[in-house]
Design an enzyme around this catalytic site. Structure first.
Site, PDB file in Angstrom:
ATOM      1  N   LYS A  35      -5.655  -1.256   7.758  1.00  0.00           N
ATOM      2  CA  LYS A  35      -4.646  -2.041   7.405  1.00  0.00           C
ATOM      3  C   LYS A  35      -4.484  -3.473   8.016  1.00  0.00           C
ATOM      4  O   LYS A  35      -4.385  -4.411   7.377  1.00  0.00           O
ATOM      5  CB  LYS A  35      -3.269  -1.561   7.432  1.00  0.00           C
ATOM      6  N   THR A  36      -4.823  -3.394   9.439  1.00  0.00           N
ATOM      7  CA  THR A  36      -4.815  -4.635  10.266  1.00  0.00           C
ATOM      8  C   THR A  36      -5.706  -5.723   9.594  1.00  0.00           C
ATOM      9  O   THR A  36      -5.658  -6.667   9.525  1.00  0.00           O
ATOM     10  CB  THR A  36      -4.814  -4.291  11.568  1.00  0.00           C
ATOM     11  N   ASP A 220       4.237  -6.144   8.104  1.00  0.00           N
ATOM     12  CA  ASP A 220       3.346  -4.999   8.629  1.00  0.00           C
ATOM     13  C   ASP A 220       4.338  -3.786   8.554  1.00  0.00           C
ATOM     14  O   ASP A 220       5.630  -3.959   9.100  1.00  0.00           O
ATOM     15  CB  ASP A 220       2.619  -5.249   9.761  1.00  0.00           C
ATOM     16  N   GLU A 221       3.710  -2.633   8.748  1.00  0.00           N
ATOM     17  CA  GLU A 221       4.696  -1.426   9.042  1.00  0.00           C
ATOM     18  C   GLU A 221       5.930  -1.512   8.044  1.00  0.00           C
ATOM     19  O   GLU A 221       7.156  -1.139   8.517  1.00  0.00           O
ATOM     20  CB  GLU A 221       5.045  -1.172  10.417  1.00  0.00           C
ATOM     21  N   GLN A 251       3.988   7.522   7.144  1.00  0.00           N
ATOM     22  CA  GLN A 251       4.012   7.480   8.632  1.00  0.00           C
ATOM     23  C   GLN A 251       5.281   6.863   8.832  1.00  0.00           C
ATOM     24  O   GLN A 251       5.527   6.094  10.022  1.00  0.00           O
ATOM     25  CB  GLN A 251       2.864   6.504   8.977  1.00  0.00           C
ATOM     26  N   ARG A 602      -4.369  10.604  14.751  1.00  0.00           N
ATOM     27  CA  ARG A 602      -4.834   9.906  15.788  1.00  0.00           C
ATOM     28  C   ARG A 602      -6.090  10.283  16.301  1.00  0.00           C
ATOM     29  O   ARG A 602      -6.816   9.700  16.902  1.00  0.00           O
ATOM     30  CB  ARG A 602      -3.788   9.928  16.977  1.00  0.00           C
TER      31      ARG A 602
END
Length: 717
Positions: A35-36, A220-221, A251, A602
């Site tokens: 996503k980044t 973002d987020e 998330q 993770r």
DNA sequence: CGTGGGCGGATTTTT
DNA sequence: TCCGCCCACG
């Protein structure tokens, strides 16, 4: 211009997002789906292909780390600095707006930022001032309430009180808190957002200006935005609707602090015609790990729906381990880590994750015993340390004499004979509306005792002199001079013990930090002022030594956004993870499950899930059942590891201790019982036997209680 | 003004 | 159990 590097190597969905036509866009980006990359390439695309000026771009994140990383990557892609672009946190950008328009926002020019600690002190002071009992009004709770109201956009005037005396009293506290902050020129974190929001909402020309300027807004987020943050965003894009939001409902793990996943659902309604793009290809984990995580998260209802997949290997199975107790769990984990290292891998590729920070202790002890270097995330950060805050308080008071919080902090630090009595007298006088400083300055004339007046006069002279002397110095010299002249450094030097030594080192480190500090030119602040803002808004890293190759210990929350080849997800027990508090309240379980999903995703190559049958918590032995999340992982993906030879019951010290007591008669975990006074409830736990046997029952009305079985007279139902 | 003992609270946390 | 905070005492 050749822009192929902006889309090369992207998968279809990523490319679609990066090159999408203007309009509202929602990218549902699964864990590890790049996503980044999409975010940064989108910005670069806007600039290089659509011809947007970096000045017209605003990219909003939650942490400074994310903001810095984003800026760095964009500059790498564009191969030039993008100073004019606004990339930062909600708080950082709000702060920038307020600095630029302090007058319109109704703030003093030199306003300072309150961190959570400072805020709590102010709350306490307000409570004392109003003569309220801290037992009845727990300061932490008051602080939380105030922040909640601010985060939902409500000032005291917008809070309905009605006839509820308690609510009316709270409003008095809230009002007094606001008045005190404003008088002292102090702005807490929530206030930064709310005030910036109000500034634009109420000031038409200003709003038009910024709406016109920022034609590309990215966030973002997005699943972590709270109410005021989403409203803040909508204000910026109301005219052109160019909002590019990236998030993952699976998330969302910060609901407990006001984040609203609902904002993702709301998005399509608020922006009709929104294009939704799903990033489901994962570049991080093995198929086994992904499938296990997918299976767990599939138990949640009300998801937008996403299923991660990978083109990569199946990988090793997920492993699970049932430990006897938390010591055994830690030993198992550390054994595996040592094997990993023996195989030639790095320690910093390993993360030990847990639900609550208290769990780190046993891991730390075991790692210390085995001589394995490790690093624990969390804890006090550099700019939050007491001695650092003392030093900053001097600087803040020099910058703004009305800053009561700083005044209180240092007026007697180092000790200079200004005790509580004197301070109380000052506060009483200041309650009329002046700052502590203004009262202190003419304290002698105001009838304070000779000695106190003398000491105060000395303090005031010190601050004035310091202000005078540092005026033309470089920032680092300013800090250095204040540390020396204030007596702070000497004070800590004279103290004995490792603690004091560490404090002296930290203070010296502060001078270094000041020397290395490069103010953001766009903020156009004096260096000292900019440094103070930096200290408040970016509290710095928790611990030094990041460069060292060491095992990473952290909470699941802290792990979000990170990845590790080898991950241990520990303490998978009912009541711990999912946490009891989440089980007590309806609707909180799904967030726990998302947390589990975050933890599992993770892992890149290997994932261990561990739990302990017995765990010592708060000085009490608990018999646990395995977390439901364990059962939600399909058995065919899991390899269960059983204690072997040397580690097994035969040699382990706890093997000789008696097995967990059988439950007392009629007591079954999860069974329902009735109590004459508390009503009906569910049995959560038990301990002891015979006349000492106690059970923990979660009553529907009365909540969870421990009862001595012999007296409680519980009826099974 | 500094220290030590008593007390209560003990998810998760960035800004 | 353990830690941080508050208060009382020296």
């Amino acid at each position: 211009m050749d822009v192929s590097h902006l889309i090369e190597g992207l998968n279809d969905a990523q490319r679609e997002a990066v090159t999408a036509e203007p309009g509202p866009l929602l990218v549902l980006a699964g864990a590890g789906s790049g996503k980044t990359r999409v975010l940064t390439h989108r910005i670069a695309w806007s600039v290089q292909v659509l011809g947007a000026s970096p000045l017209s771009v605003m990219a909003v994140t939650f942490t400074n780390k994310a903001a810095n990383e984003m800026r760095g990557r964009i500059e790498g892609l564009l191969d030039r600095p993008v100073g004019g672009m606004w990339a930062g946190t909600f708080h950082g950008l709000s702060h920038r707006l307020l600095r630029a328009h302090w007058r319109e926002a109704g703030l003093p020019q030199g306003f300072q930022i309150l961190d959570a600690q400072d805020q709590l002190r102010i709350v306490k002071r307000v409570l004392r001032q109003l003569g309220l009992d801290e037992a009845y009004w727990p300061p932490k709770k008051v602080q939380w309430l105030i922040n909640s109201y601010k985060e939902s956009g409500r000032r005291p005037a917008q809070v309905p009180a009605g006839d509820d005396p308690q609510q009316r009293q709270f409003l008095r506290i809230y009002e007094e808190y606001e008045a005190l902050c404003l008088r002292a020129g102090l702005v807490d974190f929530a206030e930064l957002l709310l005030r910036a929001y109000e500034l634009l909402a109420r000031n038409e020309p200003l709003r038009a200006h910024y709406q016109h300027r920022f034609r590309h807004v990215l966030v973002d987020e997005f699943q972590d935005t709270n109410e005021i943050q989403y409203r803040w965003l909508k204000l910026f894009v109301a005219a052109h609707r160019q909002l590019f939001a990236v998030g993952d409902d699976d998330q969302s793990i910060y609901g407990w602090r006001g984040a609203r996943v609902e904002n993702i659902l709301q998005f399509e309604q608020d922006f009709p015609g929104t294009r939704v793009i799903r990033l489901e290809q994962n570049y991080r984990s093995t198929a086994n790990i992904l499938n296990a995580a997918n299976a767990v998260i599939a138990h949640n209802e009300g998801r937008l729906g996403k299923k991660l997949w990978t083109a990569g290997d199946q990988g090793a199975p997920v492993r699970s381990y049932t430990a006897f107790n938390e010591v055994d769990e830690a030993r198992f984990v550390v054994d595996r880590i040592q094997e990993w290292v023996a195989e030639g891998h790095r320690r910093d590729q390993v993360a030990v994750l847990y639900r609550s920070n208290a769990q780190s202790r046993v891991f730390e002890e075991t790692l210390v015993n085995e001589g394995v270097p490790y690093r624990v995330y969390g804890g006090l950060r550099f700019f939050e340390r007491a001695e650092i805050k003392d030093a900053l308080a001097y600087l803040r008071l020099i910058a703004n004499r009305d800053d009561d919080a700083s005044f209180e902090r240092i007026v007697n630090m180092p000790p200079r004979g200004i005790g509580n009595r004197t301070l109380e007298a000052l506060r009483a006088r200041a309650a009329a509306g002046g700052s502590l400083w203004s009262v202190a300055r003419d304290a002698a004339g105001a009838g304070l005792g000779g000695r106190a007046a003398n000491a105060l006069a000395g303090f005031c002279r010190l601050i004035e002199t310091l202000a005078e002397e540092i005026r033309d110095l470089e920032l680092a010299e300013q800090v250095d001079l204040v540390l020396g002249r204030s007596g702070l450094l000497d004070y800590y030097r004279e103290q004995k013990g490792e603690k004091a030594e560490g404090r002296v080192e930290n203070l010296e480190e502060l001078v270094t930090a000041a020397r290395q500090f490069r103010p953001d030119e766009a903020e156009a602040l004096e260096p000292l002022h900019a440094f103070l803002v930096h200290a408040a808004l970016e509290a710095g890293e928790g611990q030094a030594g990041e460069w060292e190759d060491c095992v990473q210990l952290m909470s699941l929350h802290a792990a979000k956004g990170l990845e590790f080849p080898l991950v241990f997800l520990t303490g998978l027990e009912e009541g711990l993870f999912p946490h009891q508090h989440a089980l007590d309240e309806p609707g909180r379980l799904e967030e726990e499950r998302r947390l589990c999903y975050v933890g599992m995703t993770r892992a890149m190559r290997e994932l261990y899930l561990t739990w302990a049958e017995t765990r010592r918590l708060h000085g009490r032995e608990h018999y646990a059942r395995p977390s439901r999340f364990l059962a939600e992982v399909p058995a065919e993906l899991v390899q269960e590891i059983r204690p072997t030879g040397g580690a097994g019951p035969g040699t382990a010290p706890w093997a000789s201790t008696p097995a967990p007591a059988a439950p007392p008669a009629g007591i079954r975990l999860g069974g329902r019982v009735r109590h004459a006074q508390f009503g009906d409830g569910v049995i959560l736990n038990y301990e002891g036997r015979g006349e000492h046997a106690r059970v923990q029952v979660n009553f529907e009305q009365a909540g969870s209680k421990w009862l001595v079985l012999a007296y409680a007279d519980l009826q099974p139902i």
